[in-house]
Motif scaffolding. Sequence first.
Motif, short mmCIF file in Angstrom:
data_model
loop_
_atom_site.label_atom_id
_atom_site.label_comp_id
_atom_site.label_asym_id
_atom_site.label_seq_id
_atom_site.Cartn_x
_atom_site.Cartn_y
_atom_site.Cartn_z
N ASP A 185 -14.98 -5.87 -5.75
CA ASP A 185 -14.33 -4.61 -5.41
C ASP A 185 -15.21 -3.42 -5.76
O ASP A 185 -15.27 -2.42 -5.04
CB ASP A 185 -13.00 -4.48 -6.15
N ARG A 218 -4.48 -6.78 -12.76
CA ARG A 218 -5.05 -5.68 -11.98
C ARG A 218 -3.93 -4.82 -11.42
O ARG A 218 -2.80 -5.27 -11.22
CB ARG A 218 -5.91 -6.22 -10.83
N VAL A 274 -3.42 -3.73 -8.40
CA VAL A 274 -2.84 -4.19 -7.14
C VAL A 274 -1.84 -5.32 -7.36
O VAL A 274 -0.92 -5.51 -6.56
CB VAL A 274 -3.94 -4.64 -6.14
N GLN A 322 -6.82 -12.99 -3.61
CA GLN A 322 -6.63 -11.54 -3.62
C GLN A 322 -5.16 -11.17 -3.46
O GLN A 322 -4.37 -11.91 -2.86
CB GLN A 322 -7.44 -10.92 -2.47
N LYS A 354 -4.24 -6.09 -0.68
CA LYS A 354 -5.59 -5.98 -0.12
C LYS A 354 -5.88 -7.02 0.95
O LYS A 354 -7.01 -7.10 1.43
CB LYS A 354 -6.62 -6.12 -1.25
N ASP A 405 -8.64 0.30 -3.29
CA ASP A 405 -7.77 -0.87 -3.40
C ASP A 405 -6.79 -0.99 -2.23
O ASP A 405 -5.75 -1.65 -2.35
CB ASP A 405 -7.00 -0.88 -4.72
#
Length: 652
Positions: A125, A328, A330, A346, A350, A382
Motif C-alpha cells: 500500500d 488496519r 480498512v 485484502q 479495497k 485506502d
Amino acid sequence: MQINSLFSKRYALLLGFSGWFLLFSLLLRIVFLLWQLNDLDLSVFSLLKILGTGFLFDVGVLSFLFVISSLYILIIPQKWIGSTLDKIAIYFGFSLTLLIFVFTFFAEITFWEEFKCRFNFVAVDYLIYTFEVVQNIHESYPLYILIPSMLLITGFIFYYFWKKQFFNLTFSTKVSFKNRFITLLIAIVLMSFYIVFVTNSNAEWSKNRYNNEISKAGIYSFFAELRNNKLDFKTFYSSISDEEVFQIVRDNLQEENAKFLTNDFSIKRKIKDSLSSENKPNVVFILIESMSASFMSEFGNEEKITPFLDSISNQSLFFKNLYATGNRTVRGMEAVTLSIPPTPGQSIVKRPNNSNLYTISNVFKSKNYKCNFFYGGDGYFDNMNAFYGGNGFDIYDRGRGSILSDAIKTTRHNIDDKEVTFENAWGICDEDIYNKMIKVADEYHQKKKPFLNFVMTTSNHRPYTYPENKIDIPSGTGRNGAVKYSDYALQQMFAKAKNKPWFKNTIFVFVADHCASSAGKDEIDVKNYQIPAIIYGQNLIKPQEVTKLCSQIDVFPTLFGQLHWSYTSNFFGTNVLSNNYKERALIGTYLKLACKTNNNVMILSNQKNNSNYTWNSVSNHLKVVPMNKSKLNETIAWYQAADYLYLNAKLK
C-alpha cells in the motif's frame, strides 16, 4: 572476496554483489534477533533454522537478479564487452541496484520499528499511496541524516568493488555463447523453482511469530504480498460444505426477533423490534485511529492520557470486552460498515465490486437519514472515497488531487484551506475535522433532516504531530502525545456539540479502528485487538457496562436495538444485548483468521494448518490444546460464509 574459478570472471561483479547481499542480509537478521531477543523462542536448533531459512529466501531474491544479469550478459555481443556502452550499462545498473538494496535495508529497519514484521501488504500500500507515505517519512525521520547515510554506504560499497577489481574482471573477460546460455538457463530454473514452489508462508515454521518473521527476506516478502492481494478461501484454508457453513452461521444469528427471508445460502433476515415506536436521533459515529483499549484508565492504564473517554464511558453503553477484527483502518471500516468478519487477503474496502453493497447506510436511509463520511486526508487513500461514495455516503475530505468516479452517485465536498489550522502527512488535525462535521450537522438540523455523520480520525498516527499548546505533551514526541491529543480533540468536539440545538437528540458512538500495535510473538496477539467502544446519548441511551465478549461488527446492530428499530439485516453482527446473543470475537491478520470464544482461540492458517489454543488474559499467552472439531467448524463457517457471500455478490 574470491571469485569461484568454476564461473567465468565475466560474472565476477554479479557474484561479488551476491556475496555482499547475503552478508548484509545476515547482519540485518542478527539485528532483528537481538532486537526481539526477549520475545523469541530461541534454541540452537531454532537459531539454525532461522538463519538457514533466511539464507534460502535470500537466495530466492538473488535468483531474480541472476536472471536479469545473465540475460544481459547473454545478449550483449562479445565485441562490445568492455566498451563504453557496456561500462555505462553495468556501472549504472550496479549503482542503481546497490542503492535500491541499501534503501531496502534501511526501510526494513524502520518498517520493523513500526510493525514488528518484514514487508507485508502494508508496504505494498505504501508503494501505491506515495504522497502520504513520502510526507510521513519526511515528518517522522531525520532524512537529512538517512539520505546522506544511504548514499555514503552505497558509495563506500561501490568503491570497494572498484578497488578489488570486480569491474575490471567483468569488463576484460569474454565467455562463450554456450556457457552464457547455460548460466542463464540455470538462473531461470532456480527462479522458476522459487516462483512455483516457495511461498512466503514456507517461512512460518514456528508457533513464535518473531521466529517466522526474522526467517523471511524483506524483498521476497514484498513481492509475495504483491501477488497475494486476495486469497480464495477454499483453496488456501480448511473448508466444509456450504450447507454446513450456513447452518452454523444462521444458528449463531438466531435472535428472538429475527426471521430469515430465504432458505438458501444467505443471512439476510428481518429484525422486528417488539416496540412499535422507533427513536430516530442523529448519530455521530467517530472511528478513532489506533485507540487501543490499553490506553484508557478504564482498562488499567495509569498515565491518564484519555481523561475524556474515561469520563464519558461511565455515562454510556460501554463495551469492556470488545475486539477489533483486524489491524488496519480498512478492516475497522469494513467491520463497522458492512458488519462482516475479515475476509482473507485484502479488505473489501479495497477490493473490486465493493459498491452498492448492503451497509449501515441502507438501514439509515430506510429511516430517511442523510449519510455523510468525513476524512481529514485525501479519501483516495485506502480507496475510502470509492467505497463510501459507492455505498451511499456523501464525502467530505481534503481533496488534494483526486476526484470520485463518475459512476459513484454521491457528492464530494472539499475541506478548504481556510477550514484548516493544522495538517500533517495524513491530513488535518482531529479538531479541524470535528469542526467540519459540526458545521455539516448544523446544516442538516436546519433542514430538519436526521443525519449519520461518520468521521475517520487521523491524529493518532506516526509522525504523532498535532497543534502546539493543546496538551502537556509536545507535538511529535511519541504515541502518548497523539493519544492524549486525540482524546482532547474529542472533548473539544463534545463541548461544542453540547451548545448545539441538535445535541439532545444525538447519539455519539466512539470506536477504535484497531489497536496501536497488533504485533506479538504468538500467531495472533489477542490483547492487541481489544478496543474501546462507547455509545452515548443524553437521556437516549441508558448507561451500562457490557462485559459480554463481542466484536466491532456488533456495534451498529446493538445501536439499532437500542433505538428499537425494525430493519432488514444482511449483517454478521448482532445485538449484544439480545437474550439470544452468542459471545464470540472474530479477529485476523492478513493471513491468519481466528475466532475467540471465552478463553478459547481457534486460528485458521492459509496453509490449511489450524491451531487451537487457550488464552491467558493475564500473560497474554496462547497455549496449544487438542483440536476441538466443533469449534474448528464454527470458525471455518464464519469466514467461509463471508467469503462466499462476497464472491457470489450476496452482500447486496
